[in-house]
Write an enzyme that holds these catalytic residues in place. Structure first.
Site, PDB file in Angstrom:
ATOM      1  N   LYS A   1      24.027  33.197  26.834  1.00 11.52           N
ATOM      2  CA  LYS A   1      24.678  33.888  25.732  1.00 11.52           C
ATOM      3  C   LYS A   1      24.795  32.968  24.512  1.00 11.52           C
ATOM      4  O   LYS A   1      24.478  31.785  24.580  1.00 11.52           O
ATOM      5  CB  LYS A   1      26.063  34.395  26.174  1.00 11.52           C
ATOM      6  CG  LYS A   1      25.983  35.322  27.380  1.00 11.52           C
ATOM      7  CD  LYS A   1      25.161  36.561  27.057  1.00 11.52           C
ATOM      8  CE  LYS A   1      25.108  37.555  28.199  1.00 11.52           C
ATOM      9  NZ  LYS A   1      24.148  37.223  29.256  1.00 11.52           N
TER      10      LYS A   1
HETATM   11  C1  LIG Z   1      24.875  43.645  28.929  1.00 10.23           C
HETATM   12  C2  LIG Z   1      25.476  42.703  29.925  1.00 10.23           C
HETATM   13  N1  LIG Z   1      26.604  43.055  30.571  1.00 10.23           N
HETATM   14  C3  LIG Z   1      27.194  42.229  31.450  1.00 10.23           C
HETATM   15  C4  LIG Z   1      26.670  40.988  31.734  1.00 10.23           C
HETATM   16  C5  LIG Z   1      27.339  40.135  32.769  1.00 10.23           C
HETATM   17  O1  LIG Z   1      27.806  38.933  32.258  1.00 10.23           O
HETATM   18  P1  LIG Z   1      28.281  37.754  33.227  1.00 10.23           P
HETATM   19  O2  LIG Z   1      27.042  37.064  33.706  1.00 10.23           O
HETATM   20  O3  LIG Z   1      29.125  36.877  32.366  1.00 10.23           O
HETATM   21  O4  LIG Z   1      29.044  38.379  34.345  1.00 10.23           O
HETATM   22  C6  LIG Z   1      25.508  40.568  31.084  1.00 10.23           C
HETATM   23  C7  LIG Z   1      24.928  39.252  31.375  1.00 10.23           C
HETATM   24  O5  LIG Z   1      23.774  38.980  31.196  1.00 10.23           O
HETATM   25  C8  LIG Z   1      24.884  41.451  30.159  1.00 10.23           C
HETATM   26  O6  LIG Z   1      23.767  41.105  29.504  1.00 10.23           O
END
Ligand SMILES: Cc1ncc(COP(=O)(O)O)c(C=O)c1O
Length: 379
Positions: free
Chosen positions: A181
């Protein structure tokens, strides 16, 4: 030349801040977590921010406090990382997939409205790869049908919708701090809200619903016993992560500017190349350029996957565009009619873009793209 796909930006000061957190002896749910929450809320113009272990648990918690549970449905785009659907499932509810707008790759409000049933409890638009979804439209549809909105803002820290930062709108927004990110704490998540009562409840639920925070106990002048009025989870962020997050937040504007600069270079170069379509740039939003997504024209003699393979052989790492969750065995739905989702999942690839990608490396990516596509056109 080897070009990686993504790499987080860390400085020595980031490392020193993490070391300081370790040496302070308070390594979980302490003062740095609180300070990070305050700084994050201030940055995105929200009244409150609640730190969690990652964005998936943030989404789970935000849906839970919205009242989503077994028997309920939540409308989401299929074109998203699978975490979007898993967060719904983690609450015992059912994700219902709707199609996307083919230009923005974001959930299409009309398709989402058609997916509403009498079991629908919430709609969860995703600000896909950091481009804000059409939130005014979703707010209109949600109030018309009496539904709640939760924003999957995993990639959207620093993005704005009609001049308003994502995180400041009137729905809980959940951010990811994963290394892919814009800014990262290794793993980590954040929920922003303008509702202080909701924030207070989420802070308890992320800590087994304990009615007393570690900070409150630490500051108490007498002994105190905690109570557990309801059931909750462990979604606690550490102070090492928060220390890193505070540093990353300070670098956010610089990181966003560099990402936008690289994106503009790609867009200028791609305008000269056959068979490639650069990302759509809507006037209503400022995106984060979490990734640079190009679409390969289905008429191209070199299709998306073959182009990725050739770039891989050239030492250029790419990724497929956003996945379609309903294509995966975990959520397979052969009956789903999502033509724009199917096409985007087939035709889009992501190019390397990150602070630290030198212009020479980016030029190499562009030159290799040109070599494959110009040759294909001439053949
Ligand atoms: C659109 C979206 N939602 C949720 C997530 C989940 O994030 P995390 O890895 O911090 O749980 C991601 C991670 O890539 C994502 O791209």
């Amino acid at each position: 030349m080897e070009v990686p796909f993504a790499r987080p930006l860390f400085t020595e000061a980031d490392g020193a801040a993490v070391a300081e957190a370790v040496m302070s002896g308070w390594v979980s749910q302490g003062p740095r977590v609180r300070a990070f929450e305050e700084a994050f809320a201030a940055r995105v113009g929200a009244k409150e921010a609640v730190a969690t272990t990652n964005c998936t648990t943030a989404l789970q918690l935000a849906l839970y406090v919205a009242g989503v549970g077994p028997g309920d449905e939540v409308v989401i785009p299929s074109l998203s990382f699978i975490a979007t659907a898993n967060a719904v499932w983690q609450n015992g509810a059912t994700p219902v997939f709707a199609d996307i707008d083919p230009d923005t790759y974001n959930l299409d409000p009309q398709s989402a409205e058609r997916a509403i049933s009498d079991r629908t409890k919430a709609i969860m638009p995703v600000h896909q790869i950091g481009l804000p979804a059409d939130m005014d439209e979703f707010q209109r549809i949600a109030s018309k049908h009496g539904l709640l909105l939760v924003e999957d803002a995993a990639c959207a820290v620093g993005a704005t919708y009609k001049g308003r930062p994502i995180g400041s709108l009137n729905s809980p927004a959940c951010f990811s701090l994963h290394p892919r990110k814009v800014i990262t704490t290794g793993e980590g998540g954040m929920i922003t809200t303008n509702d202080p009562e909701l924030a207070a409840r989420m802070r308890k639920l992320r800590q087994h619903a304990m009615d007393l925070s570690d900070l409150a106990r630490h500051n108490a002048s007498d002994i105190v016993f905690e109570a557990y009025p309801e059931r909750g989870w462990n979604m606690r962020m550490t102070d090492m992560q928060a220390a890193l997050g505070l540093c990353q937040l300070e670098a956010l504007d610089e990181i966003l500017a560099e990402r936008a600069r690289q994106a503009a270079r790609y867009t200028a170069a791609i305008a000269e190349l056959p068979y490639l379509e650069p990302p759509f740039e809507p006037e209503y939003a400022v995106r984060t350029w979490q990734s640079y997504a190009v679409r390969v024209d289905p008429r191209s003699p070199v299709n998306r996957t073959e182009l990725m393979r050739r770039l891989h052989r050239d030492g250029v790492a790419t990724r497929r565009g956003i996945m379609a969750i309903h294509h995966e065995p975990a959520y397979a739905d052969p009956k789903a009619l999502l033509p724009h989702t199917d096409a985007a999942a087939r035709e889009v690839l992501l190019l390397p873009l990150f602070p630290g990608l030198g212009d020479d490396a980016q030029d190499h990516v562009i030159e290799r793209l040109a070599a494959h596509l110009v040759a294909a056109k001439a053949a």
